[in-house]
Design a protein around this motif. Structure first.
Motif, PDB file in Angstrom:
ATOM      1  N   LEU A 162      14.975  31.652  35.237  1.00 55.04           N
ATOM      2  CA  LEU A 162      16.222  31.023  35.673  1.00 55.04           C
ATOM      3  C   LEU A 162      16.492  29.764  34.858  1.00 55.04           C
ATOM      4  O   LEU A 162      17.647  29.461  34.526  1.00 55.04           O
ATOM      5  CB  LEU A 162      16.162  30.690  37.170  1.00 55.04           C
ATOM      6  CG  LEU A 162      16.024  31.858  38.149  1.00 55.04           C
ATOM      7  CD1 LEU A 162      16.090  31.359  39.594  1.00 55.04           C
ATOM      8  CD2 LEU A 162      17.087  32.918  37.903  1.00 55.04           C
ATOM      9  N   LEU A 163      15.438  29.019  34.505  1.00 53.83           N
ATOM     10  CA  LEU A 163      15.592  27.841  33.656  1.00 53.83           C
ATOM     11  C   LEU A 163      16.036  28.237  32.250  1.00 53.83           C
ATOM     12  O   LEU A 163      16.840  27.540  31.614  1.00 53.83           O
ATOM     13  CB  LEU A 163      14.278  27.057  33.594  1.00 53.83           C
ATOM     14  CG  LEU A 163      13.873  26.312  34.867  1.00 53.83           C
ATOM     15  CD1 LEU A 163      12.466  25.737  34.715  1.00 53.83           C
ATOM     16  CD2 LEU A 163      14.860  25.199  35.185  1.00 53.83           C
ATOM     17  N   ILE A 164      15.527  29.359  31.769  1.00 54.83           N
ATOM     18  CA  ILE A 164      15.949  29.878  30.461  1.00 54.83           C
ATOM     19  C   ILE A 164      17.430  30.244  30.504  1.00 54.83           C
ATOM     20  O   ILE A 164      18.197  29.931  29.578  1.00 54.83           O
ATOM     21  CB  ILE A 164      15.095  31.096  30.054  1.00 54.83           C
ATOM     22  CG1 ILE A 164      13.658  30.658  29.741  1.00 54.83           C
ATOM     23  CG2 ILE A 164      15.707  31.813  28.857  1.00 54.83           C
ATOM     24  CD1 ILE A 164      12.695  31.811  29.533  1.00 54.83           C
ATOM     25  N   TYR A 165      17.845  30.902  31.585  1.00 56.13           N
ATOM     26  CA  TYR A 165      19.259  31.247  31.756  1.00 56.13           C
ATOM     27  C   TYR A 165      20.126  29.982  31.769  1.00 56.13           C
ATOM     28  O   TYR A 165      21.201  29.948  31.157  1.00 56.13           O
ATOM     29  CB  TYR A 165      19.451  32.023  33.056  1.00 56.13           C
ATOM     30  CG  TYR A 165      19.228  33.521  32.961  1.00 56.13           C
ATOM     31  CD1 TYR A 165      18.766  34.116  31.789  1.00 56.13           C
ATOM     32  CD2 TYR A 165      19.469  34.337  34.058  1.00 56.13           C
ATOM     33  CE1 TYR A 165      18.555  35.482  31.713  1.00 56.13           C
ATOM     34  CE2 TYR A 165      19.282  35.723  33.986  1.00 56.13           C
ATOM     35  CZ  TYR A 165      18.814  36.282  32.813  1.00 56.13           C
ATOM     36  OH  TYR A 165      18.625  37.644  32.741  1.00 56.13           O
ATOM     37  N   GLN A 210      20.284  44.509  44.898  1.00 58.70           N
ATOM     38  CA  GLN A 210      21.225  45.453  44.276  1.00 58.70           C
ATOM     39  C   GLN A 210      22.194  44.732  43.346  1.00 58.70           C
ATOM     40  O   GLN A 210      22.442  45.172  42.218  1.00 58.70           O
ATOM     41  CB  GLN A 210      21.990  46.208  45.365  1.00 58.70           C
ATOM     42  CG  GLN A 210      21.123  47.100  46.237  1.00 58.70           C
ATOM     43  CD  GLN A 210      21.889  47.672  47.426  1.00 58.70           C
ATOM     44  OE1 GLN A 210      23.113  47.591  47.492  1.00 58.70           O
ATOM     45  NE2 GLN A 210      21.171  48.243  48.383  1.00 58.70           N
ATOM     46  N   LYS A 211      22.737  43.620  43.817  1.00 59.81           N
ATOM     47  CA  LYS A 211      23.670  42.847  43.000  1.00 59.81           C
ATOM     48  C   LYS A 211      22.974  42.290  41.760  1.00 59.81           C
ATOM     49  O   LYS A 211      23.540  42.267  40.661  1.00 59.81           O
ATOM     50  CB  LYS A 211      24.258  41.690  43.816  1.00 59.81           C
ATOM     51  CG  LYS A 211      25.048  42.120  45.046  1.00 59.81           C
ATOM     52  CD  LYS A 211      26.336  42.813  44.678  1.00 59.81           C
ATOM     53  CE  LYS A 211      27.179  43.102  45.916  1.00 59.81           C
ATOM     54  NZ  LYS A 211      28.458  43.781  45.579  1.00 59.81           N
ATOM     55  N   GLY A 212      21.741  41.842  41.938  1.00 60.10           N
ATOM     56  CA  GLY A 212      20.989  41.291  40.816  1.00 60.10           C
ATOM     57  C   GLY A 212      20.762  42.319  39.729  1.00 60.10           C
ATOM     58  O   GLY A 212      20.838  42.005  38.528  1.00 60.10           O
ATOM     59  N   VAL A 259      27.673  34.395  30.202  1.00 59.29           N
ATOM     60  CA  VAL A 259      27.469  33.124  30.892  1.00 59.29           C
ATOM     61  C   VAL A 259      27.776  33.267  32.373  1.00 59.29           C
ATOM     62  O   VAL A 259      27.007  32.799  33.232  1.00 59.29           O
ATOM     63  CB  VAL A 259      28.354  32.014  30.265  1.00 59.29           C
ATOM     64  CG1 VAL A 259      28.346  30.769  31.153  1.00 59.29           C
ATOM     65  CG2 VAL A 259      27.867  31.669  28.875  1.00 59.29           C
ATOM     66  N   GLN A 260      28.883  33.907  32.702  1.00 57.36           N
ATOM     67  CA  GLN A 260      29.268  34.101  34.104  1.00 57.36           C
ATOM     68  C   GLN A 260      28.206  34.892  34.861  1.00 57.36           C
ATOM     69  O   GLN A 260      27.862  34.558  35.997  1.00 57.36           O
ATOM     70  CB  GLN A 260      30.616  34.816  34.182  1.00 57.36           C
ATOM     71  CG  GLN A 260      31.795  33.979  33.707  1.00 57.36           C
ATOM     72  CD  GLN A 260      33.099  34.755  33.669  1.00 57.36           C
ATOM     73  OE1 GLN A 260      33.172  35.905  34.125  1.00 57.36           O
ATOM     74  NE2 GLN A 260      34.129  34.151  33.116  1.00 57.36           N
ATOM     75  N   PHE A 266      23.667  34.990  38.601  1.00 60.88           N
ATOM     76  CA  PHE A 266      22.286  35.387  38.891  1.00 60.88           C
ATOM     77  C   PHE A 266      21.470  34.185  39.360  1.00 60.88           C
ATOM     78  O   PHE A 266      20.742  34.265  40.354  1.00 60.88           O
ATOM     79  CB  PHE A 266      21.655  36.015  37.647  1.00 60.88           C
ATOM     80  CG  PHE A 266      20.357  36.723  37.909  1.00 60.88           C
ATOM     81  CD1 PHE A 266      20.332  38.087  38.148  1.00 60.88           C
ATOM     82  CD2 PHE A 266      19.152  36.031  37.902  1.00 60.88           C
ATOM     83  CE1 PHE A 266      19.134  38.754  38.395  1.00 60.88           C
ATOM     84  CE2 PHE A 266      17.948  36.681  38.151  1.00 60.88           C
ATOM     85  CZ  PHE A 266      17.943  38.044  38.403  1.00 60.88           C
ATOM     86  N   VAL A 267      21.604  33.054  38.630  1.00 65.70           N
ATOM     87  CA  VAL A 267      20.865  31.845  38.993  1.00 65.70           C
ATOM     88  C   VAL A 267      21.293  31.339  40.367  1.00 65.70           C
ATOM     89  O   VAL A 267      20.449  30.961  41.195  1.00 65.70           O
ATOM     90  CB  VAL A 267      21.069  30.744  37.932  1.00 65.70           C
ATOM     91  CG1 VAL A 267      20.472  29.423  38.409  1.00 65.70           C
ATOM     92  CG2 VAL A 267      20.445  31.151  36.604  1.00 65.70           C
ATOM     93  N   ARG A 268      22.591  31.333  40.604  1.00 72.42           N
ATOM     94  CA  ARG A 268      23.114  30.836  41.873  1.00 72.42           C
ATOM     95  C   ARG A 268      22.603  31.665  43.049  1.00 72.42           C
ATOM     96  O   ARG A 268      22.300  31.132  44.120  1.00 72.42           O
ATOM     97  CB  ARG A 268      24.642  30.851  41.857  1.00 72.42           C
ATOM     98  CG  ARG A 268      25.272  30.419  43.173  1.00 72.42           C
ATOM     99  CD  ARG A 268      26.783  30.345  43.058  1.00 72.42           C
ATOM    100  NE  ARG A 268      27.394  30.103  44.368  1.00 72.42           N
ATOM    101  CZ  ARG A 268      27.464  28.928  44.968  1.00 72.42           C
ATOM    102  NH1 ARG A 268      26.944  27.858  44.387  1.00 72.42           N
ATOM    103  NH2 ARG A 268      28.038  28.794  46.140  1.00 72.42           N
TER     104      ARG A 268
END
Length: 238
Positions: free
Chosen positions: A65-68, A131-133, A158-159, A164-166
């Motif tokens: 997530l930090l990489i993202y 599922q969304k992920g 980016v979106q 994903f992170v959120r």
């Protein structure tokens, strides 16, 4: 009358002392030669509990997530970024998190809570977010693997990474603080221990070894390639 508790030629406690001292010497000798060890080197057998296993896998996810986050920052500010590293990160999420870690949760954890009628609202949301992920991951991989993604494709990337992170930051936090701790009260210690052993077996079968160590090596390699591995970089200058 014979004294069987303290036979002739043996002072009280001498046999016990002998066995104790002998045992200590043997144990010390084994430890010195490396035959017996309380700790293990990387890749060796480890006494890892069920929750510890799941939560350290979350640690791998946190690092991705930090990489993202960093990738999003570079894409939105036109900084240099090797898009292939985004694809590698997304593929690691797919193979280690989605196809292994989440599968364990869906096959072994969620059903136990649902059968017991406990935390069912939570497991319902967690399943949906899995599922969304997976949909987001497939889209990130598709755009990141393109030789020359367009500006619009980078915006979509980016979106998707931001979404994903959120979603996964609170997702894994709820599992770590609500779901996993509740497992102790849901099943017996024997079942809990057996579950951990089953997880370890599945991990070795799926990855041909210690999947966690392999995932840590991969995420470390990506962090170093992006020059964000040094932990000092995240220390505020105050």
């Amino acid at each position: 009358m014979k004294n069987y508790e303290n036979p002739p030629h043996e002072q009280p406690g001498s046999r016990r002392d002998f066995l104790t001292k002998t045992g200590i010497l043997v144990a010390s000798g084994l430890a010195a030669t490396g035959i017996v060890s309380c700790t293990s080197e990387k890749g060796g057998d480890e006494d890892v509990t069920t929750n510890e296993d799941l939560m350290r896998e979350h640690g791998v996810l946190k690092r991705i997530l930090l990489i993202y986050d960093e990738a999003c920052n570079r894409l939105t500010t036109a900084k240099d970024l090797n898009i292939a590293l985004v694809a590698q990160s997304a593929n690691l999420i797919k193979t280690f998190i989605e196809e292994y870690h989440e599968k364990l949760e869906e096959d072994h954890l969620f059903p136990r809570f649902e059968k017991a009628g406990q935390l069912t609202d939570l497991t319902k949301v967690l399943r949906l977010q899995h599922q969304k992920g997976r949909l987001l991951t497939l889209r990130i991989i598709a755009n990141a693997q393109k030789p020359n993604p367009t500006t619009d494709e980078k915006k979509l990337m980016v979106q998707d990474m931001q979404a994903f992170v959120r979603m996964y930051s609170p997702h894994e936090a709820r599992e770590d603080t609500i779901l996993f701790p509740a497992l102790h009260n849901l099943i017996s210690k024997h079942e809990y221990d057996a579950l951990g052993e089953d997880f370890e077996k599945k991990e070795k079968e799926q990855f041909g070894g210690d999947g966690f160590d392999m995932a840590v090596d991969k995420v470390t390699s990506i962090e170093k390639a992006m020059n964000i591995y040094d932990l000092n970089l995240f220390t505020p200058n105050i």
